[in-house]
Scaffold this active site. Structure first.
Site, mmCIF file in Angstrom:
data_model
loop_
_atom_site.group_PDB
_atom_site.id
_atom_site.type_symbol
_atom_site.label_atom_id
_atom_site.label_comp_id
_atom_site.label_asym_id
_atom_site.label_seq_id
_atom_site.Cartn_x
_atom_site.Cartn_y
_atom_site.Cartn_z
ATOM 1 C CB SER B 17 -0.945 -0.059 1.215
ATOM 2 O OG SER B 17 -1.896 0.956 1.161
ATOM 3 C CG HIS B 44 -4.237 -1.058 -0.768
ATOM 4 N ND1 HIS B 44 -3.882 -1.121 0.546
ATOM 5 C CD2 HIS B 44 -4.800 -2.254 -1.062
ATOM 6 C CE1 HIS B 44 -4.215 -2.307 1.040
ATOM 7 N NE2 HIS B 44 -4.767 -3.020 0.075
ATOM 8 C CG ASP B 138 -5.887 -5.591 2.385
ATOM 9 O OD1 ASP B 138 -6.586 -6.578 2.687
ATOM 10 O OD2 ASP B 138 -5.563 -5.308 1.219
#
Lengths: 276, 197
Positions: B17, B44, B138
């Protein structure tokens, strides 16, 4: 043997039960995301296992609605991928305008976000009064919600931004009323919309239309079901009718690839050939 | 029964991310042009590349072809498959991709948890899961799923990560077989196929 192998068997049994008892066939859905939805449904409905879900769907016919709602609701938004709606407005609606009556099929309409998006487009282009939108889904709960046209107010900002980027001529708030954390779209937007139950896995052609929107539905199907549905769309479209798919969906590698021309690649808009 | 260890297809999956673009360039840059396994990359959109083509950005620094993953298309050896923005990416048992627009998971879509869990179920011990820099949790549950089925878990050293939260969450929830610097992760991924031959 891993627990996951036992779960696989329970899932297969659940799919068989749903088909045998109720005629809904999920065998041709892409398994990985179907499994995620089924697990989420199990948790939400408090069932101890997928096998318990199978028993409940057998013993309790009213539970079916909840099952279908849990297995088939894609999350959507109004004017999702705004460039698609901008292209529909700029390139497709002027062509549809030449027809005395415009028939549009929104297949897999879920909660109706794109139905209202389409209705607004037609309204702003002065075509709504001669248009008819058939909005179908296999999920009756979603269809009822679609017909109400009520969405959480927290979505209003995203919907409005998308609308503007799609070339909106007014303010999206002109089309809804905000009350109690909810927004409700004007009843007049659905005066030419027919909401109907239709299952793409099993049902056939039910109308001849000039435009079909089916976005982010085919990604959930395997090759066989995808081809079945695309053939259904081909057979439902008039000569030179339009098919609009989701941004990651394509006719490449499908059995109808040669029946369509690419009209606009980035909007995933395809146009049906004349019969050959 | 699942297939024996040697028979399981091997697939590398990398989740990242915030700070992930630079990290991915470094890791993917270490892989040779004849890399024998499929590689799947999920970054992401909050990592800030939105609007730019991630495949183009990564291809500049990678000897392997970099392509966006497509629904129903097979995983390919020696190809870096990128998760498209806005869709969950999943791997099916037949080693084809599928996409979904279901609810966000761990507040994101695409979610590394969804991707890693599906890969764990598809290839079991064949999965090599890698968690890089990021400012959310995540991927932790997904990495745990990979480990639970005997796959290999590699986590970027949080001390080194631009955003330590994602590696930390992965270590907390899943643990790891190895905690490495970016440089070492690249070298490790490059060496793995030779070791399992």
């Amino acid at each position: 043997m891993l627990d996951t192998d036992a779960e696989e068997l329970e899932i297969r049994d659940f799919i068989r039960t749903l088909k045998a008892r109720h005629g809904y066939d999920f065998a041709q859905y892409a398994p990985a995301s179907f499994k995620r939805r089924l697990r989420a449904l199990r948790v939400r409905s408090g069932a101890a296992s997928i096998a318990a879900l199978s028993r409940r769907v057998t013993d309790e016919p009213a539970f079916l609605r909840q099952v279908l709602a849990g297995l088939s609701v894609p999350v959507s938004e109004m004017f999702r991928d705004p460039w698609v709606f901008e292209t529909l407005r700029r390139e497709v609606l002027p062509i549809l305008a030449s027809y005395p009556r415009i028939h549009i099929w929104q297949a897999g309409c879920a909660h109706g976000e794109e139905v209202y998006s389409l209705a607004i487009l037609l309204q702003e282009e002065g075509l709504y009064d001669k248009s008819q939108i058939f909005a179908t889904d296999l999920n009756d709960v979603a269809l009822e919600e679609a017909a109400e046209g009520i969405y959480p107010a927290s979505n209003a900002r995203l919907f409005s931004e998308n609308y503007q980027r799609a070339g909106g001529r007014h303010s999206l708030s002109d089309y809804f009323h905000a009350r109690y954390e909810r927004i409700k779209f004007d009843e007049s937007l659905k005066r030419n919309v027919t909401f109907a139950s239709h299952n793409l896995s099993t049902d056939g052609v039910f109308a001849e239309v000039q435009l079909i929107l089916c976005r982010n539905v085919l990604i959930y199907f395997n090759d066989t079901l995808q081809n079945r549905v695309l053939q259904l769309f081909r057979d439902s479209l008039v000569h030179k009718g339009f098919l609009c798919l989701g941004s990651k969906e394509t006719l490449a590698h499908t059995t109808v690839e040669r029946d369509f021309d690419t009209f606009d690649q980035s909007a995933r808009l395809y146009r049906r050939h004349a019969l050959r | 029964m699942r297939s024996a260890k040697t028979a399981a297809p091997r697939v590398v999956v990398i989740g990242a991310s915030v700070g992930g673009l630079e990290a991915l360039k470094q890791v993917l840059g270490a892989l040779p042009a004849d890399y024998p396994w499929p590689v799947i990359v999920l970054l992401h959109t909050s990592a800030g590349y939105r609007g730019t083509r991630l495949d183009t950005l990564l291809a500049q620094r990678c000897a392997l072809p970099v392509r966006e993953a497509e629904a129903r298309r097979p995983l390919e050896a020696g190809v870096v498959h990128i998760a498209p923005a806005g869709y969950h990416l999943l791997v099916e048992q037949d080693l084809r991709f599928s996409l979904s627009v279901d609810e966000k998971v761990s507040y994101v879509r695409p979610s590394a948890d969804v991707l890693f869990e599906s890969l764990a179920e598809a290839v079991g011990v064949g999965a090599v899961g890698v968690i890089l820099t990021g400012a959310n949790d995540d991927g932790a549950a997904g990495l745990a799923a990979i480990r639970a089925r005997g796959g290999l878990a590699i986590v970027q050293d949080p001390e080194e990560a631009q955003a330590p939260q994602m590696p930390q969450a992965a270590l907390r929830m899943a643990g790891a077989d190895q905690v490495l610097s970016l440089e070492a992760i690249g070298a490790r991924l490059a060496a793995l196929p030779g070791e399992s031959a």
